[in-house]
Design a protein around this motif. Structure first.
Motif, PDB file in Angstrom:
ATOM      1  N   GLY A 143       2.827  -1.260   2.571  1.00  0.00           N
ATOM      2  CA  GLY A 143       1.542  -0.606   2.367  1.00  0.00           C
ATOM      3  C   GLY A 143       0.371  -1.527   2.656  1.00  0.00           C
ATOM      4  O   GLY A 143      -0.642  -1.115   3.241  1.00  0.00           O
ATOM      5  N   GLN A 144       0.507  -2.799   2.258  1.00  0.00           N
ATOM      6  CA  GLN A 144      -0.558  -3.773   2.533  1.00  0.00           C
ATOM      7  C   GLN A 144      -0.679  -4.028   4.029  1.00  0.00           C
ATOM      8  O   GLN A 144      -1.788  -4.126   4.564  1.00  0.00           O
ATOM      9  N   ILE A 170       5.121   4.982   4.767  1.00  0.00           N
ATOM     10  CA  ILE A 170       4.766   4.453   3.444  1.00  0.00           C
ATOM     11  C   ILE A 170       5.254   5.410   2.356  1.00  0.00           C
ATOM     12  O   ILE A 170       5.249   6.635   2.550  1.00  0.00           O
ATOM     13  N   ASN A 174       1.926   5.115  -2.562  1.00  0.00           N
ATOM     14  CA  ASN A 174       1.005   4.264  -1.798  1.00  0.00           C
ATOM     15  C   ASN A 174       0.349   5.034  -0.658  1.00  0.00           C
ATOM     16  O   ASN A 174      -0.792   4.756  -0.280  1.00  0.00           O
ATOM     17  N   ARG A 175       1.070   5.981  -0.119  1.00  0.00           N
ATOM     18  CA  ARG A 175       0.512   6.790   0.960  1.00  0.00           C
ATOM     19  C   ARG A 175      -0.719   7.545   0.484  1.00  0.00           C
ATOM     20  O   ARG A 175      -1.754   7.574   1.165  1.00  0.00           O
TER      21      ARG A 175
END
Length: 386
Positions: A143-144, A170, A174-175
């Motif tokens: 995600g980062q 993702i 987090n998406r």
């Protein structure tokens, strides 16, 4: 900002010619997000890649800000278009700062300028510059890394961005976070974005316009609301799903169905008055109690007011839920279901009661567009913007 004029791509294969994109005509106004949506192999990614010439068109033209890009140098074209892909594509041997500043350095930016731009973008994507800029991609979560991919695409401040399923790999939590952060950024940046997705919920959430593709053809190009309310044919209707009326919950804000007509009592009012007010406003279970600042202070239950003497300040319960004017109807419906209630008080930015949303108004509004398509329009009475 982006105009496609009869854009076509034909691939030569061993089995013969395959038309991947068939005379695509569409325009994306400046500052809007256009989602290219459809099943696998429908031509949406091919169409996207023809804009920055990763795939060269067989025929047709691409115009950016009114300029025909046909004769433009490919490197110049691509450096003025941000590009984000699902696989992210960060350079593993470069630090995060070097990844973000790759295009500005190619364009000859001053070192102080591009380093400051990297810090600015890190703050924008909610990653601490001092903690991340000197790291390498392998040291970051998926995600980062995806956020860094977005930052890199924005680094040279391009007017146009192309995004090919950028959040597809993702995890759902987090998406959703990255989608929300990106939409906040877009409110400030106002980029013109073409965004490939296969997820109808993502398209509705992210898009100002949605282009539905099928077998290389552009089938429908509409706003999300128009698409859900009036699909062009059976293919679009089936692709949207049988719950397309419920999908509209994400598109409508509480202010669009809230009314100012709400009954309240103060802590100093008697329970007898609370019962009378409940009757006047048709509240079957409780009435809202507000303080001197018109902020919710509790609920006086009708059953208590019917059987007890005294004042509201001594006989109230906590307010189970409230909604803001800018909350969407999905939030409203979820709260109503969770608390088994048929109305909710609406509050403004100062936490003051400014109206109410009812279950009846919610269902009426959801169905109004469909009734209108059948020639039976009905109206609602939303709170104004004053």
């Amino acid at each position: 900002m982006i105009r496609l004029d009869s854009l076509t791509k034909v691939f030569d294969t061993q089995k013969g010619a395959v038309v991947a994109a068939d005379h695509i005509n569409m325009e994306v106004p400046s500052g809007e997000i256009c989602i290219l949506l459809g099943p696998s192999g429908c031509g949406k990614t091919t169409t996207l890649k023809m804009i920055n010439r990763i795939v060269r068109p067989t025929s047709g033209k691409v115009f950016i800000d009114g300029e025909d890009t046909t004769g433009m140098d490919t490197q110049t074209l691509r450096r003025n278009i941000g590009y984000v892909i699902q696989q992210i594509g960060l350079f593993p041997n470069m630090t995060i700062e070097e990844n973000i500043t790759a295009v500005p350095r190619l364009l000859g930016w001053d070192k102080a300028k591009y380093r400051e731009r990297a810090r600015e973008l890190m703050a924008m994507i909610a990653l601490e510059p001092d903690a991340f800029l000197k790291r390498y991609p392998s040291e970051l979560s998926g995600g980062q890394q995806q956020r860094i991919g977005v930052a890199r695409a924005l680094a040279a401040d391009p007017p146009v961005m192309l995004m090919d399923e950028p959040f597809g790999a993702i995890d759902p939590i987090n998406r959703a976070v990255i989608q929300d952060e990106f939409l906040k950024m877009q409110q400030a940046l106002k980029k013109t974005i073409m965004f490939v997705s296969h997820d109808i919920d993502e398209a509705i959430k992210m898009g100002d316009r949605i282009a539905v593709f099928r077998e290389g053809k552009l089938v429908q190009y509409s706003s999300p609301d128009d698409l859900l309310a009036d699909p062009k044919d059976s293919f679009v209707e089936s692709f949207l799903g049988s719950d397309r009326a419920l999908k509209r919950l994400n598109l409508v804000k509480a202010r669009e169905i809230a009314t100012r007509d709400i009954g309240t009592v103060s802590p100093e009012d008697s329970l007898e008055k609370a019962l009378a007010m409940s009757d006047d406003f048709g509240y079957e279970t409780a009435i809202l109690m507000v303080n001197d600042q018109q902020q919710p202070a509790g609920m006086v239950m009708r059953s208590v007011a019917q059987t007890t003497k005294g004042y509201c300040r001594d006989h109230f319960q906590n307010v189970p839920a409230m909604v803001g004017l800018d909350d969407d109807l999905r939030t409203v419906a979820s709260l109503m279901l969770a608390h088994d209630i048929t109305w909710l008080p609406c509050i403004d930015d100062q936490g003051r009661v400014c109206g109410q949303v009812t279950q009846r108004a919610l269902t009426h509004h959801l169905g109004s567009r469909f009734r209108a398509q059948q020639g039976n329009p009905m109206s609602t009475a939303p709170i104004s913007e004053e």
